[in-house]
Design a protein around this motif. Structure first.
Motif, PDB file in Angstrom:
ATOM      1  N   ASP A  14       0.847  -1.194   0.000  1.00 39.28           N
ATOM      2  CA  ASP A  14       0.000   0.000   0.000  1.00 39.28           C
ATOM      3  C   ASP A  14       0.882   1.244   0.000  1.00 39.28           C
ATOM      4  O   ASP A  14       2.110   1.155  -0.125  1.00 39.28           O
ATOM      5  CB  ASP A  14      -0.966  -0.019   1.184  1.00 39.28           C
ATOM      6  N   THR A  25      -7.606  -1.845  -0.532  1.00 28.97           N
ATOM      7  CA  THR A  25      -6.854  -1.330  -1.674  1.00 28.97           C
ATOM      8  C   THR A  25      -7.248  -2.059  -2.955  1.00 28.97           C
ATOM      9  O   THR A  25      -7.826  -3.149  -2.928  1.00 28.97           O
ATOM     10  CB  THR A  25      -5.336  -1.509  -1.464  1.00 28.97           C
ATOM     11  N   GLY A  26      -6.880  -1.464  -4.081  1.00 29.01           N
ATOM     12  CA  GLY A  26      -7.047  -2.112  -5.377  1.00 29.01           C
ATOM     13  C   GLY A  26      -8.485  -2.212  -5.839  1.00 29.01           C
ATOM     14  O   GLY A  26      -9.396  -1.550  -5.338  1.00 29.01           O
ATOM     15  N   SER A  30      -9.666   1.707  -7.842  1.00 29.39           N
ATOM     16  CA  SER A  30      -8.274   2.146  -8.038  1.00 29.39           C
ATOM     17  C   SER A  30      -7.875   2.068  -9.506  1.00 29.39           C
ATOM     18  O   SER A  30      -7.196   2.970 -10.026  1.00 29.39           O
ATOM     19  CB  SER A  30      -7.333   1.277  -7.198  1.00 29.39           C
ATOM     20  N   ALA A  31      -8.284   0.998 -10.180  1.00 31.01           N
ATOM     21  CA  ALA A  31      -7.907   0.828 -11.582  1.00 31.01           C
ATOM     22  C   ALA A  31      -8.510   1.906 -12.467  1.00 31.01           C
ATOM     23  O   ALA A  31      -7.893   2.349 -13.443  1.00 31.01           O
ATOM     24  CB  ALA A  31      -8.333  -0.550 -12.077  1.00 31.01           C
ATOM     25  N   GLN A 170      -3.780  -3.408  -9.877  1.00 26.05           N
ATOM     26  CA  GLN A 170      -4.851  -3.262  -8.877  1.00 26.05           C
ATOM     27  C   GLN A 170      -5.681  -4.536  -8.701  1.00 26.05           C
ATOM     28  O   GLN A 170      -6.599  -4.584  -7.892  1.00 26.05           O
ATOM     29  CB  GLN A 170      -5.771  -2.102  -9.264  1.00 26.05           C
ATOM     30  N   ARG A 237      -5.758   4.327  -1.815  1.00 26.99           N
ATOM     31  CA  ARG A 237      -6.481   3.100  -2.175  1.00 26.99           C
ATOM     32  C   ARG A 237      -5.719   2.220  -3.165  1.00 26.99           C
ATOM     33  O   ARG A 237      -6.129   1.104  -3.438  1.00 26.99           O
ATOM     34  CB  ARG A 237      -7.840   3.463  -2.803  1.00 26.99           C
ATOM     35  N   CYS A 238      -4.631   2.724  -3.699  1.00 25.26           N
ATOM     36  CA  CYS A 238      -3.924   1.997  -4.759  1.00 25.26           C
ATOM     37  C   CYS A 238      -2.995   0.921  -4.206  1.00 25.26           C
ATOM     38  O   CYS A 238      -2.546   0.969  -3.061  1.00 25.26           O
ATOM     39  CB  CYS A 238      -3.120   2.972  -5.617  1.00 25.26           C
ATOM     40  N   ARG A 239      -2.709  -0.056  -5.061  1.00 25.03           N
ATOM     41  CA  ARG A 239      -1.691  -1.068  -4.784  1.00 25.03           C
ATOM     42  C   ARG A 239      -0.461  -0.744  -5.635  1.00 25.03           C
ATOM     43  O   ARG A 239      -0.593  -0.335  -6.785  1.00 25.03           O
ATOM     44  CB  ARG A 239      -2.207  -2.468  -5.128  1.00 25.03           C
TER      45      ARG A 239
END
Length: 575
Positions: A14, A25-26, A30-31, A170, A237-239
């Protein structure tokens, strides 16, 4: 505890550097952050490129051939820099930071272009009836224009190399639900690319011609700033994929190690070659390009003393068999890579000379006058219609008749190349007809022939792009090791770049050869005085020769791999 472990995603973290939690996350939220940036990038780059030739000819008063070369060099550099962007992302910055930084660069370039096209001081005075020869843009004016264009190219290359990869990061490939979502993401990602391109050649080109280029480019800059803000808002929130090192370094290590050991005698027993990968991750040894196997011959001195006292292998002296096989796999891609460049040279004509052709023809639908650059909507339409027909008609028929998933990647590439040949033949015939009308029309600025007669060449090459783009992408992804998929995708994008540069080279050569003794050449400043049909015919001949070479490559050079081998070569190994 077991349930908590199942919520973690391998190889990603993260924003704080902790193992990524699936629940926080992901996923789609996120995408989707990259989709806005991608559609804005296409809107800017294609919207500028597709109508730039008319600005250079009519406003900057440059020769037709020089204008076409400026456009193809701009677009070619954009795709070539994707390779650099991928290297920066994999080695230094990571995909998220690369997207953010290069998006800002593109927004800056687009903003400066908006200013430069709006200031009268940065373009030559308009022509008038008393002017014998229009004044060309000065060196200063062209320098400012080049600065804007290549800032945009740098931004495009940097962010385009990472957006699709970051979006796929993601999703967890080991989770069946997320793997399905990833497949859906790629479909929507391509849809957004096509949507951005379609809006660029219709809405943005119309605004450029009817409202003003400065306003159109300013809108692109504003949209990119908004997209960047939305992208950065999802930081938590992203990976984030862990960087595994540059694949280019790995390739160089194999080349250097094999060169250093070039005088060693190759032992026929491959079991004696060095291998440190776990068995499940190993790539089977192949006999092709055996000179590279010498990198895996272990001799005294291959280990080096480290600071902590442990003996570790020096990768510049000794490489594993699997690492050597990765390089062999990339080498096997090169014959197809070389024979697909010509398609993108044909593709370049749809954005340059075909637009200039349309600018001399009738484009009225009732009282509405279609901008010349918007004729490329039929090019984009050919791509979208072909994709839809292929997915909804061809693939189901193949499943019912032969129990296959459609054409193979090599077959799709071949179909794309064949359609490009037909497209150039249609273009040559249509241009011959247009020139005959121009000779009889005298000094008329708009020829009494409909621009819609250019649709066949746009549609054929657009349909060819649908086949060759998807075929190339599939080929380069499935035939390369997973640890080098980003680089192999960059290798694929260099075919677009080199095709555009080849177009510039051919234009320069043809102009130099055919302009002699004061006679107008094939690519005259006024295309009504030239023989563009001869140039299109030349491209048709070259494309035919290239197509024959591709058939030889596909039949005799590229050996299909078995599904078992695909499984083994697609694993991610860091050996």
């Amino acid at each position: 505890m077991e349930q908590e472990g199942n919520m973690k995603v391998a190889d990603v973290v993260d924003c704080k550097g902790w193992p990524a939690d699936k629940s926080k996350t992901g996923g789609w939220k996120s995408a989707s952050l990259v989709l806005g940036i991608e559609i804005t990038e296409r809107l800017s780059t294609i919207g500028i490129g597709v109508n730039l030739v008319t600005y250079l000819v009519s406003t900057m008063h440059l020769p037709s051939a020089d204008s076409a070369n400026i456009v193809t060099n701009f677009l070619g550099t954009s795709f070539m820099l994707c390779f650099l962007g991928g290297l920066v992302a994999d080695t230094f910055l990571g995909r998220f930071a690369t997207i953010a930084i290069f998006s800002v660069v593109q927004a800056l370039g687009t903003g400066l272009l908006s200013v430069s096209t709006g200031l009268p001081q940065l373009r030559p005075p308009p022509c008038n009836s008393a002017t014998v020869r229009c004044q060309q843009a000065s060196n200063l004016q062209m320098t400012v224009l080049y600065l804007c264009l290549y800032l945009i190219a740098l931004g495009t290359g940097g962010l385009k190399s990472s957006v699709s990869g970051f979006g796929s990061d993601q999703f967890d490939e080991k989770d069946e639900k997320e793997r399905t979502q990833m497949t859906s993401f790629f479909s929507r990602f391509f849809f957004f690319i096509s949507t951005g391109t379609f809006l660029a050649v219709t809405m943005l080109v119309y605004i450029q011609d009817e409202v003003g280029r400065s306003w159109a480019y300013g809108m692109c800059c504003l949209f990119m700033v908004i997209s960047i803000a939305i992208f950065l808002s999802g930081t938590r929130r992203c990976r984030y994929k862990k960087r595994a090192g540059s694949p280019i370094v790995h390739i160089l290590q194999v080349i250097v190690a094999s060169f250093r050991k070039r005088k060693l005698v190759h032992d026929p027993n491959v079991m004696l070659l060095y291998e440190n990968c776990p068995e499940a991750m190993r790539i089977p040894h192949t006999e092709q390009y055996r000179f590279l196997d010498k990198a895996a011959i272990q001799v005294e001195g291959d280990d080096e003393q480290m600071l902590d006292g442990k003996q570790m292998t020096n990768p510049w002296n000794l490489c594993s068999v699997s690492r050597v096989e990765e390089v062999k796999m990339l080498i096997r891609l090169l014959p197809v890579w070389a024979t697909t460049i010509m398609f993108w040279t044909v593709h370049a004509q749809m954005l340059t000379f075909s637009v200039e052709q349309a600018s001399t023809m009738e484009r009225n639908v009732g009282r509405f006058n279609i901008p010349a650059g918007s004729l490329t909507a039929f090019f984009v339409g050919g791509t979208l219609i072909t994709l839809a027909v292929y997915d909804r008609v061809v693939v189901p028929l193949c499943r019912s008749w032969k129990d296959t998933q459609g054409f193979t990647n090599l077959q799709r590439i071949g179909i794309g190349l064949a359609l490009s040949v037909l497209g150039m033949i249609a273009a040559a015939l249509m241009e011959n007809r247009r020139l005959s009308v121009a000779r009889s029309a005298g000094s008329r600025t708009t020829l009494p022939v409909s621009a819609f007669t250019l649709i066949p060449q746009f549609f054929l090459v657009g349909s060819g792009e649908a086949f060759i783009y998807t075929g190339q992408l599939d080929f380069f992804i499935t035939r390369s090791p997973k640890s080098m998929k980003t680089m192999s995708t960059g290798l694929f994008l260099t075919t677009l770049s080199l095709g555009l540069f080849l177009s510039s080279f051919l234009v320069s050569v043809v102009t130099s050869i055919t302009n002699h003794n004061g006679e107008k050449g094939w690519l005259a400043d006024n295309i009504n005085k030239g023989r563009l049909d001869y140039f299109y015919a030349l491209l048709a001949v070259l494309s035919t020769i290239n197509f024959i070479a591709y058939l030889a490559v596909a039949a005799f050079v590229i050996k299909p791999q078995s599904p078992a081998n695909f499984g083994k070569t697609s694993v991610d190994n860091n050996c």
